[in-house]
Design an enzyme around this catalytic site. Structure first.
Site, short mmCIF file in Angstrom:
data_model
loop_
_atom_site.label_atom_id
_atom_site.label_comp_id
_atom_site.label_asym_id
_atom_site.label_seq_id
_atom_site.Cartn_x
_atom_site.Cartn_y
_atom_site.Cartn_z
N GLY A 96 -4.56 -2.92 -0.45
CA GLY A 96 -5.75 -3.65 -0.87
C GLY A 96 -6.91 -3.49 0.11
O GLY A 96 -8.07 -3.43 -0.28
N PRO B 224 3.12 -6.14 5.04
CA PRO B 224 1.99 -5.33 4.54
C PRO B 224 0.74 -6.14 4.23
O PRO B 224 -0.34 -5.58 4.07
CB PRO B 224 2.55 -4.67 3.28
CG PRO B 224 3.76 -5.44 2.90
CD PRO B 224 4.29 -6.08 4.14
N GLU C 22 -2.69 -2.77 -5.89
CA GLU C 22 -1.35 -3.28 -5.53
C GLU C 22 -0.64 -2.19 -4.72
O GLU C 22 -0.61 -1.02 -5.13
CB GLU C 22 -0.59 -3.64 -6.82
CG GLU C 22 0.92 -3.72 -6.73
CD GLU C 22 1.46 -4.86 -5.86
OE1 GLU C 22 1.17 -6.03 -6.13
OE2 GLU C 22 2.22 -4.53 -4.91
N ASP D 117 -4.05 -12.10 -4.84
CA ASP D 117 -2.76 -12.75 -5.14
C ASP D 117 -1.73 -12.05 -4.27
O ASP D 117 -1.07 -11.09 -4.69
CB ASP D 117 -2.44 -12.58 -6.62
CG ASP D 117 -1.18 -13.32 -7.01
OD1 ASP D 117 -0.76 -14.23 -6.29
OD2 ASP D 117 -0.61 -12.99 -8.07
N1 SAM Z 1 1.74 -15.50 -6.11
C1 SAM Z 1 2.61 -14.87 -5.19
C2 SAM Z 1 2.82 -15.67 -3.94
O1 SAM Z 1 1.87 -16.14 -3.35
O2 SAM Z 1 3.96 -15.86 -3.58
C3 SAM Z 1 2.18 -13.47 -4.90
C4 SAM Z 1 2.59 -12.64 -6.08
S1 SAM Z 1 2.28 -10.96 -6.10
C5 SAM Z 1 3.85 -10.41 -6.68
C6 SAM Z 1 2.13 -10.41 -4.42
C7 SAM Z 1 1.94 -8.89 -4.34
O3 SAM Z 1 1.19 -8.53 -3.18
C8 SAM Z 1 3.25 -8.11 -4.23
O4 SAM Z 1 3.48 -7.43 -5.43
C9 SAM Z 1 3.04 -7.17 -3.04
O5 SAM Z 1 3.56 -5.88 -3.25
C10 SAM Z 1 1.51 -7.18 -2.93
N2 SAM Z 1 0.99 -6.75 -1.61
C11 SAM Z 1 1.47 -7.06 -0.37
N3 SAM Z 1 0.71 -6.48 0.58
C12 SAM Z 1 -0.28 -5.79 -0.06
C13 SAM Z 1 -1.38 -5.00 0.37
N4 SAM Z 1 -1.60 -4.78 1.67
N5 SAM Z 1 -2.19 -4.45 -0.56
C14 SAM Z 1 -1.97 -4.65 -1.90
N6 SAM Z 1 -0.94 -5.40 -2.37
C15 SAM Z 1 -0.10 -5.97 -1.47
#
Ligand code: SAM
Length: 319
Positions: free
Chosen positions: A156, A180, A123, A173
């Site tokens: 990720g 990002p 994350e 997810d």
């Molecule tokens: N189920 C949700 C939706 O589709 O709306 C997604 C929930 S989850 C909270 C999404 C997560 O992806 C966030 O916490 C965000 O920080 C993370 N995220 C965004 N870009 C990312 C990246 N490049 N690598 C890892 N995590 C990432």
């Protein structure tokens, strides 16, 4: 249909006074709303604004940059189909990677499988995990406390590049494809995912946008996945917290989840002692894979493969 109700913000204010009305656009011409009682906590990290609000319809809702991520009341309609089809169809899921998923709700479902001995989370935003541990523990059922879990605060994509050959199931997810997360929707990235599988039975799951509100993004994600994986099975679910019919892609080089019979799914759930699900079982495993005819037609239309060189989508929009 209740004909006497007249639409409009003024009317909502009359029937639900003293509420903030939260609107979320799903494309430039369509979206949904819900009423907010109060903001419980608001902060910001290096990457995004993070807010927890109390709503009338969904209970607590986590917003990132004013976009609905997860809610208290019926989040299962998203998290169950994101987890169980792959974990029931993989012959022995032991090592699982979650990309994103900082709210912890996917983890809650994954940890129900006793065969799973290792769960890595990649994350990007420590702020979301910190927030989820503190304010969402009742929803993710303290998933972050599990000894099987390892948190990696990293992009990720970088994590996948550095961990080839390690995972049985990878679940992404992710926030929608901009900012990002933009470079996590390309064919180059999906090839890295395939390389991160521990065996040819490896499975990858991601949400693949809405065929209703983002038909071009939905088609392009499907085409991009099919350029990398032999089997791309799509599940269609109505997810109220996202306001529309949504899709989830379950991909593999060798496992075709459409061939797994409902009775086999029910047996797997039973074998793993899972009897508390709200939307997923053998019958819905099959039902969720049935596309409406308009979706079948949409999937036949030309679409573009998303690449690192051209990571944008034809129906991208920013508000
Ligand atoms: N189920 C949700 C939706 O589709 O709306 C997604 C929930 S989850 C909270 C999404 C997560 O992806 C966030 O916490 C965000 O920080 C993370 N995220 C965004 N870009 C990312 C990246 N490049 N690598 C890892 N995590 C990432």
């Amino acid at each position: 249909m209740q004909k006497s109700i007249r639409p409009g913000v003024a009317h909502i204010n009359r029937i639900a006074p003293r509420r903030r009305i939260f609107f979320e656009a799903l494309n430039p011409y369509f979206g949904y709303f819900y009423t907010v009682n109060k903001s419980i906590r608001k902060t910001s990290s290096f990457f995004q604004n993070i807010e927890l609000v109390e709503t009338d319809e969904f209970g607590k809702v986590l917003l990132l940059d004013n976009i609905t991520q997860v809610c208290e009341r019926n989040e299962y309609s998203y998290h169950e189909p994101m987890v169980h089809p792959a974990l029931c169809c993989h012959p022995k899921p032991e090592s699982v990677l979650v990309i994103g998923g900082g709210d912890g709700c996917l983890l809650r479902e994954i940890l129900k499988y006793p065969t799973v001995t290792r769960v890595e989370v990649a994350e990007i935003d420590h702020g979301v995990i910190h927030f989820a541990k503190k304010y969402l523990a009742a929803i993710n059922r303290n998933a972050f406390e599990s000894g099987r879990l390892h948190i990696n605060i990293t992009d990720g994509r970088k994590y996948i590049e550095e961990h080839p050959g390690e995972f049985d199931v990878i679940i992404m997810d992710m926030t929608d494809p901009f900012g990002p997360s933009k470079m996590l929707y390309t064919s180059n990235f999906f090839r890295l995912i395939r390389r991160a599988f521990r065996s040819e039975k490896g499975m990858f799951v991601m949400h693949s946008e809405s065929p209703v509100s983002r038909p071009a993004a939905f088609s392009c994600i499907g085409k991009t996945l099919r350029s990398v994986f032999t089997y791309v099975n799509l599940l269609y679910c109505y997810i109220q917290m996202y306001g529309v019919l949504w899709s989830i892609a379950v991909c593999s080089s060798t496992v075709d989840i459409s061939l797994i019979k409902p009775a086999a799914i029910d047996r797997m759930l039973q074998k793993n002692g899972i009897d508390d699900l709200q939307v997923y079982n053998g019958a819905t495993h099959a039902a969720m894979q049935v596309p409406y005819p308009y979706i079948t037609k949409l999937l036949r239309k030309p679409a573009r493969i998303i690449t690192d060189n051209r990571p944008d989508f034809p129906d991208d929009f920013i508000f």
